[in-house]
Design a protein around this motif. Structure first.
Motif, PDB file in Angstrom:
ATOM      1  N   THR A   7       0.851  -1.184   0.001  1.00 52.64           N
ATOM      2  CA  THR A   7       0.045   0.057   0.092  1.00 52.64           C
ATOM      3  C   THR A   7       0.907   1.305  -0.001  1.00 52.64           C
ATOM      4  OG1 THR A   7      -1.866  -1.205   1.348  1.00 52.64           O
ATOM      5  CG2 THR A   7      -1.796   1.417   1.053  1.00 52.64           C
ATOM      6  N   GLU A  43      -6.453  11.422  -3.421  1.00 52.42           N
ATOM      7  CA  GLU A  43      -7.899  10.669  -3.715  1.00 52.42           C
ATOM      8  C   GLU A  43      -7.587   9.930  -4.947  1.00 52.42           C
ATOM      9  OE1 GLU A  43     -10.291  10.520  -1.651  1.00 52.42           O
ATOM     10  OE2 GLU A  43      -9.314  11.697  -0.111  1.00 52.42           O
ATOM     11  N   ASP A  44      -8.456   8.982  -5.169  1.00 52.16           N
ATOM     12  CA  ASP A  44      -8.422   8.353  -6.729  1.00 52.16           C
ATOM     13  C   ASP A  44      -8.725   9.237  -7.665  1.00 52.16           C
ATOM     14  OD1 ASP A  44      -8.690   6.432  -8.552  1.00 52.16           O
ATOM     15  OD2 ASP A  44     -10.757   6.177  -8.472  1.00 52.16           O
ATOM     16  N   ARG A  45      -7.993   9.119  -8.955  1.00 56.43           N
ATOM     17  CA  ARG A  45      -8.051  10.144  -9.863  1.00 56.43           C
ATOM     18  C   ARG A  45      -7.448  11.541  -9.746  1.00 56.43           C
ATOM     19  NH1 ARG A  45     -11.998   7.798 -13.826  1.00 56.43           N
ATOM     20  NH2 ARG A  45     -11.935  10.008 -14.740  1.00 56.43           N
ATOM     21  N   GLU A  46      -6.702  11.823  -8.717  1.00 61.49           N
ATOM     22  CA  GLU A  46      -6.286  13.049  -8.181  1.00 61.49           C
ATOM     23  C   GLU A  46      -5.047  13.155  -8.833  1.00 61.49           C
ATOM     24  OE1 GLU A  46      -4.512  15.720  -4.424  1.00 61.49           O
ATOM     25  OE2 GLU A  46      -5.834  13.631  -3.989  1.00 61.49           O
ATOM     26  N   TRP A  51      -0.062  11.072 -10.681  1.00 59.42           N
ATOM     27  CA  TRP A  51      -1.474  10.686 -10.361  1.00 59.42           C
ATOM     28  C   TRP A  51      -1.787   9.318  -9.784  1.00 59.42           C
ATOM     29  CZ3 TRP A  51      -2.933   6.484 -13.535  1.00 59.42           C
ATOM     30  CH2 TRP A  51      -2.291   6.585 -14.774  1.00 59.42           C
ATOM     31  N   LYS A  52      -3.113   9.092  -9.281  1.00 60.39           N
ATOM     32  CA  LYS A  52      -3.487   7.959  -8.489  1.00 60.39           C
ATOM     33  C   LYS A  52      -4.659   7.648  -9.385  1.00 60.39           C
ATOM     34  CE  LYS A  52      -5.209   6.074  -4.313  1.00 60.39           C
ATOM     35  NZ  LYS A  52      -5.349   6.618  -2.893  1.00 60.39           N
ATOM     36  N   ARG A  53      -4.676   6.144  -9.481  1.00 58.32           N
ATOM     37  CA  ARG A  53      -6.004   5.629 -10.252  1.00 58.32           C
ATOM     38  C   ARG A  53      -6.431   4.328  -9.743  1.00 58.32           C
ATOM     39  NH1 ARG A  53      -8.790   6.309 -15.208  1.00 58.32           N
ATOM     40  NH2 ARG A  53     -10.908   5.579 -14.712  1.00 58.32           N
ATOM     41  N   LYS A  54      -7.593   3.975  -9.224  1.00 57.06           N
ATOM     42  CA  LYS A  54      -7.954   2.647  -8.867  1.00 57.06           C
ATOM     43  C   LYS A  54      -8.829   2.053  -9.803  1.00 57.06           C
ATOM     44  CE  LYS A  54      -8.279   3.792  -3.783  1.00 57.06           C
ATOM     45  NZ  LYS A  54      -9.084   4.015  -2.758  1.00 57.06           N
ATOM     46  N   ASP A  57     -11.073  -1.502 -10.569  1.00 59.74           N
ATOM     47  CA  ASP A  57     -11.980  -2.303  -9.720  1.00 59.74           C
ATOM     48  C   ASP A  57     -11.774  -3.880 -10.210  1.00 59.74           C
ATOM     49  OD1 ASP A  57     -13.434  -2.488 -11.982  1.00 59.74           O
ATOM     50  OD2 ASP A  57     -15.083  -1.345 -11.140  1.00 59.74           O
ATOM     51  N   THR A 106      -4.227  -0.616  -7.829  1.00 61.24           N
ATOM     52  CA  THR A 106      -4.048   0.991  -7.694  1.00 61.24           C
ATOM     53  C   THR A 106      -2.839   1.233  -8.295  1.00 61.24           C
ATOM     54  OG1 THR A 106      -5.343   0.919  -5.554  1.00 61.24           O
ATOM     55  CG2 THR A 106      -3.988   2.902  -6.189  1.00 61.24           C
ATOM     56  N   TYR A 113      -0.011   4.135  -9.134  1.00 68.09           N
ATOM     57  CA  TYR A 113       0.670   5.764  -8.951  1.00 68.09           C
ATOM     58  C   TYR A 113       1.517   5.738 -10.151  1.00 68.09           C
ATOM     59  CZ  TYR A 113      -1.177   6.189  -4.161  1.00 68.09           C
ATOM     60  OH  TYR A 113      -2.271   6.322  -3.142  1.00 68.09           O
TER      61      TYR A 113
END
Length: 296
Positions: free
Chosen positions: A181, A187-190, A228-231, A233, A271, A273
């Protein structure tokens, strides 16, 4: 008498300053052309309808790069067209002059600063100035125009001026090895813009930041970093992202990240980065960042 002459002079001056620009503008309609009498070297652009525009656009692959042609007659146009390609009947060479050409540009990502035809020192010149982000690929732009019939002879030269803007250097994923982790406070999509190391500490604290040595290898005097961060599913298989940076103006850019999603039963939640290294973004430059998601 002198008094009235002076008042007449003032009134005439005011009319010139405030009354003679009522019809100024570009792209006159067909009806307006009836009332236009071109003078020596006048350039009066007209609006081209969609069918004529589509016809000229279809000629792009056949055009010589970095050259503009002046077309005053149907015969001039037909001399270099393939026999199989018919000239539209509604092209009016009696009243209009057409320009056709193409400009080879350094990049497909650019902002147009100037795109106009001028007449000076007895000749026509088409000016195309643009501001671009460097890319591995070049691009070709169609030059096409319709004008009230030119009243003077002569060809048209093309002047192209490209100014280099900010470019994307490279992108990479930075999940720390052995870390399940990541520690970034995002945040997601930030998106986060890192101009200097202190900007990094808005998203991760010391000593956890040292888990990501990448940030400490960047020369921030020459480059900036977009993080940027992206989750995801796991419902889709997600392609590797495509990156693009486009100038919206000399001081404004759009950074785009595009993913392609394919429905799947074997996808896994994860996730990401990711960082992109770009040319140095100074404080006076604005950056907009967006995700583009394509579901296949």
């Amino acid at each position: 008498m002198k008094k009235y002459s002076f008042l007449f002079l003032i009134a005439s001056l005011c009319w010139c300053l405030f009354g003679c620009n009522e019809d100024c503008g570009f792209g006159f309609s067909e009806g307006d052309a009836e009332n236009i009498v071109p003078q020596q070297g006048d350039i009066v652009p007209m609006t081209m309808d969609s069918e004529d525009s589509a016809f000229f656009s279809s000629l792009l692959p056949s055009l010589e790069r970095n050259k503009v042609m002046r077309i005053d007659s149907r015969d001039e146009l037909s001399t270099w067209l393939p026999d199989s390609l018919l000239i539209p009947d509604d092209l009016d060479f009696e009243r209009y002059t057409y320009l056709l050409g193409c400009a080879e540009l350094h990049s497909p990502s650019y902002y147009v600063k100037q795109d106009t035809l001028v007449y000076a020192s007895g000749r026509f010149e088409y000016l195309f100035d643009y501001f671009y982000s460097p890319s591995d690929a070049s691009s070709v732009r169609l030059i096409c125009g319709k004008y009230v019939k030119f009243s003077v002879p002569g060809g048209v030269s093309l002047s192209i001026d490209g100014e280099r803007g900010l470019g994307l250097v490279y992108s990479t994923e930075i999940l720390g090895e052995g870390l399940s982790t990541p520690d970034f406070n995002m945040e997601d999509r930030e998106f986060a813009l890192i101009r200097m190391i202190p900007d990094l500490y808005n998203y991760i604290q010391w000593p956890e930041a040292w888990n990501y040595p990448f940030f400490f290898t960047v020369d921030y005097s020459r480059y900036s970093v977009i993080l940027w961060k992206r989750k995801f599913d796991g419902v889709f298989v997600v392609s590797d992202p495509d990156f693009k940076i486009t100038p919206l103006s000399p001081v404004s850019y759009l950074y785009e990240v595009t993913h392609k999603f394919t429905p799947s039963l074997i996808g896994e939640p994860r996730t990401s980065y990711v960082v992109s290294v770009i040319d140095k973004i100074t404080d006076d430059v604005q950056l907009e960042c967006v995700f583009n998601d394509i579901v296949q």
